[in-house]
Design a protein around this motif. Sequence first.
Motif, mmCIF file in Angstrom:
data_model
loop_
_atom_site.group_PDB
_atom_site.id
_atom_site.type_symbol
_atom_site.label_atom_id
_atom_site.label_comp_id
_atom_site.label_asym_id
_atom_site.label_seq_id
_atom_site.Cartn_x
_atom_site.Cartn_y
_atom_site.Cartn_z
ATOM 1 N N GLY A 288 0.793 -1.220 0.000
ATOM 2 C CA GLY A 288 0.000 0.000 0.000
ATOM 3 C C GLY A 288 0.830 1.276 0.000
ATOM 4 O O GLY A 288 0.272 2.379 0.049
ATOM 5 N N ARG B 132 2.748 2.577 -2.439
ATOM 6 C CA ARG B 132 2.592 3.364 -3.659
ATOM 7 C C ARG B 132 1.281 4.149 -3.647
ATOM 8 O O ARG B 132 1.234 5.292 -4.098
ATOM 9 C CB ARG B 132 2.625 2.447 -4.889
ATOM 10 C CG ARG B 132 3.975 1.834 -5.173
ATOM 11 C CD ARG B 132 5.008 2.876 -5.547
ATOM 12 N NE ARG B 132 4.643 3.611 -6.756
ATOM 13 C CZ ARG B 132 5.280 4.694 -7.188
ATOM 14 N NH1 ARG B 132 6.285 5.189 -6.500
ATOM 15 N NH2 ARG B 132 4.894 5.297 -8.302
ATOM 16 N N GLU B 133 0.217 3.521 -3.113
ATOM 17 C CA GLU B 133 -1.072 4.194 -3.047
ATOM 18 C C GLU B 133 -1.008 5.410 -2.111
ATOM 19 O O GLU B 133 -1.814 6.336 -2.234
ATOM 20 C CB GLU B 133 -2.151 3.236 -2.567
ATOM 21 C CG GLU B 133 -2.547 2.152 -3.592
ATOM 22 C CD GLU B 133 -1.479 1.067 -3.734
ATOM 23 O OE1 GLU B 133 -1.522 0.328 -4.727
ATOM 24 O OE2 GLU B 133 -0.601 0.979 -2.832
ATOM 25 N N ARG B 134 -0.066 5.373 -1.171
ATOM 26 C CA ARG B 134 0.088 6.499 -0.229
ATOM 27 C C ARG B 134 1.160 7.479 -0.711
ATOM 28 O O ARG B 134 1.608 8.327 0.044
ATOM 29 C CB ARG B 134 0.446 5.950 1.153
ATOM 30 C CG ARG B 134 -0.610 4.994 1.689
ATOM 31 C CD ARG B 134 -0.217 4.378 3.008
ATOM 32 N NE ARG B 134 -0.272 5.323 4.120
ATOM 33 C CZ ARG B 134 -0.213 4.972 5.394
ATOM 34 N NH1 ARG B 134 -0.088 3.688 5.712
ATOM 35 N NH2 ARG B 134 -0.265 5.877 6.345
#
Length: 399
Positions: free
Chosen positions: A329, A331-333
């Motif tokens: 997660g 990259r999503e952040r």
Amino acid sequence: MKLAILSRAPRSYSTQRLRTAAADRGHTVKVLNTLRFGIDLSGEEPDLQFRGKRLSTYDAILPRVGNSVTYFGTAVVRQFEQMDVYTPSTSWGIANSRDKLRATQILSRHNIGMPPTTFVRDRADVIPAIERVGGAPVVIKLLEGTQGIGVILAPTVKVAEAVIETLQSTKQNVLIQRFVKESKGRDIRALVVGDRVVAAMRRVAKGDEFRSNVHRGGSVEAVDLDPEFEKAAVRSAQIMGLRVAGVDMLEGADGPQVMEVNSSPGLEGIETATKLDVAGAIIDYIDNQVAFPEIDVRQRLTVSTGYGVAEIAVLEASDLVGKALGDSGLRERDITALTLHRGTSVIPNPNGRHVLEAGDRLLCFGKLEEMRSMIPSRRRRTRKVKRLPEEPIHDVPQT
């Protein structure tokens, strides 16, 4: 390429060998006196003057900065870095290696084998410090000494106390270090170039002398390094920010014990002992690296508001344990993992298939607020300013 060797000793063996090796390979090379530079910060871009005139363009520099001109020399190297000129020895690497305490502090964070070392200033702390490193005999070192100068073997606690007190009375800072008896007046000098050791020699002290430096009369012989010694030498040089370095190690009972990382290693002793063209290996390495100038990564990455660099530790209780990096997660952040540190191993630019383990450390670039939420919170001190007490000054116990 066009290469500048920064040196105040153009006739020294090392400078002449490097100059000859560069010229023999068809490069344009000049030896420039480090102290004749002027750092020009008056224009739109960083620039340098030499002998009062604007310096011409160079592809790379090879610093041979002497101990006596470290401050000005590193400032000149730093200016070349700001001008995106390649150097195998960073300005901060040179500065770090010159201060024995700073170098030891940096290496100790990365599980590099070293003799137990302490640093104290108060006389009352000297005996406890000696006991922490294993008791007498101990080695006492000035923080800024070269060629074995400022290195003293104290056979007893009383002698150690007297030596330290004398040195501190002259405003000298000293390290207290365990004497590695099994080394028996011998050490190993490994010449690191890039990510390999290109030559190594064993130095043996003369007679009862415990310092094995050639300048102290020590003899030298070529040696084939064990893999663990080579790995320790390369890692130490890279951690310090040096791509060309001489790494001095003792042969301890527990393996290599790194003593010092030298940013301007002499070439005469090691070329004589090994019969290898070390100067040529250095020039060839620089030639292959000129397209990749050393840059201050943190300086370049933190110019965007709200973004920065941080290290995220993967703790036992973290929900990251057991997950592949691509499923973490991050990259999503808006967080990118630059390197993955696992024990003494470093995985650069890790891909999404790497499964995270407890104890891993991720060096990341991304949104500071997002990364801050992933770092365990510390107890913060209150920011509210309290009222001044009725008795603002009173006697307190001395510690």
